[in-house]
Design an enzyme around this catalytic site. Sequence first.
Site, PDB file in Angstrom:
ATOM      1  N   ASN A 185      -4.896  -5.032   6.212  1.00 12.55           N
ATOM      2  CA  ASN A 185      -4.632  -5.926   5.086  1.00 12.55           C
ATOM      3  C   ASN A 185      -4.671  -7.375   5.548  1.00 12.55           C
ATOM      4  OD1 ASN A 185      -2.115  -6.527   6.259  1.00 12.55           O
ATOM      5  ND2 ASN A 185      -0.986  -5.143   4.932  1.00 12.55           N
ATOM      6  N   THR A 242     -10.376  -5.397  -8.148  1.00 11.36           N
ATOM      7  CA  THR A 242      -9.611  -4.317  -8.766  1.00 11.36           C
ATOM      8  C   THR A 242      -8.870  -4.839  -9.992  1.00 11.36           C
ATOM      9  OG1 THR A 242      -8.078  -2.494  -8.306  1.00 11.36           O
ATOM     10  CG2 THR A 242      -7.474  -4.655  -7.440  1.00 11.36           C
ATOM     11  N   ASP A 255      -1.231   2.665   2.019  1.00  4.83           N
ATOM     12  CA  ASP A 255      -1.362   4.074   2.409  1.00  4.83           C
ATOM     13  C   ASP A 255      -2.061   4.881   1.314  1.00  4.83           C
ATOM     14  OD1 ASP A 255      -0.039   3.528   4.785  1.00  4.83           O
ATOM     15  OD2 ASP A 255       1.927   3.928   3.913  1.00  4.83           O
ATOM     16  N   SER A 287      -0.444   3.276  -7.725  1.00  4.89           N
ATOM     17  CA  SER A 287       0.746   3.503  -6.903  1.00  4.89           C
ATOM     18  C   SER A 287       1.762   2.368  -7.007  1.00  4.89           C
ATOM     19  CB  SER A 287       0.357   3.718  -5.436  1.00  4.89           C
ATOM     20  OG  SER A 287       0.069   2.494  -4.790  1.00  4.89           O
ATOM     21  N   LYS A 290       4.910   2.372  -9.743  1.00  8.47           N
ATOM     22  CA  LYS A 290       6.102   3.219  -9.624  1.00  8.47           C
ATOM     23  C   LYS A 290       6.847   2.863  -8.346  1.00  8.47           C
ATOM     24  CE  LYS A 290       4.065   7.272 -11.946  1.00  8.47           C
ATOM     25  NZ  LYS A 290       3.686   8.698 -11.745  1.00  8.47           N
TER      26      LYS A 290
END
Length: 309
Positions: A185, A242, A255, A287, A290
């Site tokens: 990252n 995105t 992950d 992901s 949540k």
Amino acid sequence: MSPKIVVVGSCMIDFTSYSPRLPKSGETLVGSNFEIKYGGKGANQCVAAAKLGASTAIVASLGSDVYAQEYLKIFKKENVNVAHVQIQENQHSGIAHITVADNGENHIVIVSGSNESLSLKHVDAAAEVVRDAAVLLCQFETPLETTRHALKLHKDHGLSIVNGAPAMEHVDYDLLSLCDIFCVNETEAEIMTGVQPLGLSNMQEAIDKLLDNGCNTVILTLGKMGAAYASRKNRTATLVPTRRVKPVDTTGAGDAFLGAIAYFKAYHPGLSMDECIRRACVVATESVLKLGTHASFPTRSSLSPDLFV
């Protein structure tokens, strides 16, 4: 039948505190909630791939504590092959202290514990499974000599991915050249390349430095901006954007991305890198909506069928 995705990596127990914001140096904040969750980059990435429907196995090391026994139950529930998970006597499992702010940002401190005992012999005992994997996935939370050994065993047998996390300034160039894809990252890339603050304007410089240091293909994840990639054959960085969302908890998003990349490379090898990254970004974006790690990873049934065409 051998698992298609094999992870040689870490298991951590996450002790997570939720607070209004991240504390400043020396400051004590009153948090709103505390949870014990099961994480570690290796285990997270393995579970993320399994929840997409992949056949997975993990080569890992847990301590002789109640958390290890609970982790084995979790793996079995997610259909992860645990035949090569070893329990280390008189050691505690790896732990992570995590603080999550209301805006989704996080701070993480890890203590490796039993992860440090993941050895070359351990990998040798799993040699057949490692060699037969369509995708081998590794990280930097376990001894680097063990990761290197796994990559050498798997060389020329399938695709290998290394997640350069947690970041370190000096990594053996041999290790970088052994893997097919090296993924980091922004923060990790800053530490490894010295290019900072890293953004769209200088991501090419950071990627070039990683390629110069031996990487074959580099994927640079950029959070809400998506991810960029380049390779020795085509060094010009390509940005894959995105969908923008308001994150609830970004812990484990990287992950989720890595587990998804491994899944799409193993099960849809004909897809372009662009498309693999685009689909992995969709999984990672889901992901962050949540709380937690495993609980936040989407299942195949919760995603659009178009992702799996």
